[in-house]
Design an enzyme around this catalytic site. Structure first.
Site, PDB file in Angstrom:
ATOM      1  N   HIS A   1       5.996  20.781  -4.744  1.00  0.00           N
ATOM      2  CA  HIS A   1       7.319  20.331  -4.340  1.00  0.00           C
ATOM      3  C   HIS A   1       7.997  19.650  -5.530  1.00  0.00           C
ATOM      4  CE1 HIS A   1       4.825  16.670  -3.352  1.00  0.00           C
ATOM      5  NE2 HIS A   1       5.788  16.125  -4.083  1.00  0.00           N
TER       6      HIS A   1
HETATM    7  P1  TYD Z   1       2.931  15.367   0.246  1.00  0.00           P
HETATM    8  O1  TYD Z   1       3.723  14.490  -0.646  1.00  0.00           O
HETATM    9  O2  TYD Z   1       3.524  16.683   0.631  1.00  0.00           O
HETATM   10  O3  TYD Z   1       1.485  15.619  -0.375  1.00  0.00           O
HETATM   11  P2  TYD Z   1       0.986  16.397  -1.669  1.00  0.00           P
HETATM   12  O4  TYD Z   1       2.161  16.701  -2.517  1.00  0.00           O
HETATM   13  O5  TYD Z   1       0.037  15.453  -2.285  1.00  0.00           O
HETATM   14  O6  TYD Z   1       0.293  17.628  -1.258  1.00  0.00           O
HETATM   15  O7  TYD Z   1       2.552  14.548   1.551  1.00  0.00           O
HETATM   16  C1  TYD Z   1       1.629  15.054   2.506  1.00  0.00           C
HETATM   17  C2  TYD Z   1       1.958  14.433   3.850  1.00  0.00           C
HETATM   18  O8  TYD Z   1       1.817  13.014   3.780  1.00  0.00           O
HETATM   19  C3  TYD Z   1       3.377  14.726   4.311  1.00  0.00           C
HETATM   20  O9  TYD Z   1       3.330  15.032   5.684  1.00  0.00           O
HETATM   21  C4  TYD Z   1       4.106  13.437   4.105  1.00  0.00           C
HETATM   22  C5  TYD Z   1       3.023  12.382   4.168  1.00  0.00           C
HETATM   23  N1  TYD Z   1       3.310  11.256   3.251  1.00  0.00           N
HETATM   24  C6  TYD Z   1       3.786  10.068   3.768  1.00  0.00           C
HETATM   25  O10 TYD Z   1       3.974   9.918   4.993  1.00  0.00           O
HETATM   26  N2  TYD Z   1       4.055   9.032   2.912  1.00  0.00           N
HETATM   27  C7  TYD Z   1       3.873   9.139   1.577  1.00  0.00           C
HETATM   28  O11 TYD Z   1       4.130   8.162   0.808  1.00  0.00           O
HETATM   29  C8  TYD Z   1       3.386  10.391   1.046  1.00  0.00           C
HETATM   30  C9  TYD Z   1       3.178  10.581  -0.438  1.00  0.00           C
HETATM   31  C10 TYD Z   1       3.114  11.414   1.913  1.00  0.00           C
END
Ligand code: TYD
Length: 140
Positions: free
Chosen positions: A57
């Site tokens: 992302h």
């Molecule tokens: P995401 O940032 O998409 O994870 P990665 O990039 O590490 O694969 O986040 C995964 C899930 O966690 C998503 O549903 C959102 C949640 N999340 C939060 O609720 N708070 C946060 O600070 C972060 C980083 C993620």
């Protein structure tokens, strides 16, 4: 806030202060001293199964410093024109990821901890989760 051109050349690896001690080192990050943004949130990835890929992302406004607090992993950064792979494997070095950069985190070692200091609280509205959407956003 900060204004960097959103290209990968403005995503640098920064060295953080380290206090050496035979009984264990300390690394310090202080607002106003070691980072070009104030930290509003910290989160960390751990227990990442071998072969997993994270990230995938971009953010519209968020600045992040990504640190391998333990173990190692590779961060692929992409500004829509150029890509670069940066291996993080030392707890006193961090990768600054500025807004408008697609990132993927891969090749986690066993026991790796991906420690992230972020300039904003969590906001799903700040995410761009589709690569085609990211390219369209960069064309605006
Ligand atoms: P995401 O940032 O998409 O994870 P990665 O990039 O590490 O694969 O986040 C995964 C899930 O966690 C998503 O549903 C959102 C949640 N999340 C939060 O609720 N708070 C946060 O600070 C972060 C980083 C993620």
């Amino acid at each position: 806030m900060l204004s960097y051109v959103s290209d990968i050349h403005n995503c640098n690896v920064v060295e953080l202060p380290k206090i050496h001690n035979p009984a264990g080192n300390i690394t310090i990050v202080q607002n106003g001293a070691d980072l070009p943004f104030d930290v509003k949130r910290i989160y960390y990835l751990y227990d990442v199964p071998g072969g997993s890929e994270r990230g995938g992302h971009a953010h519209k406004n968020l600045y992040q410093l990504i640190v391998a607090a333990s173990g190692s992993f590779d961060v692929i950064i992409d500004d829509g024109q150029q890509k670069k792979i940066i291996q993080l494997n030392r707890p006193n070095f961090g990768l600054m990821v500025i807004p408008g950069i697609w990132r993927e985190i891969v090749n986690f070692s066993s026991g790796a901890i991906c420690f992230v200091l972020a300039s904003q609280k969590y906001s799903e509205e700040d995410y761009i989760r589709g690569y085609e959407d990211f390219l369209a956003y960069k064309m605006q």
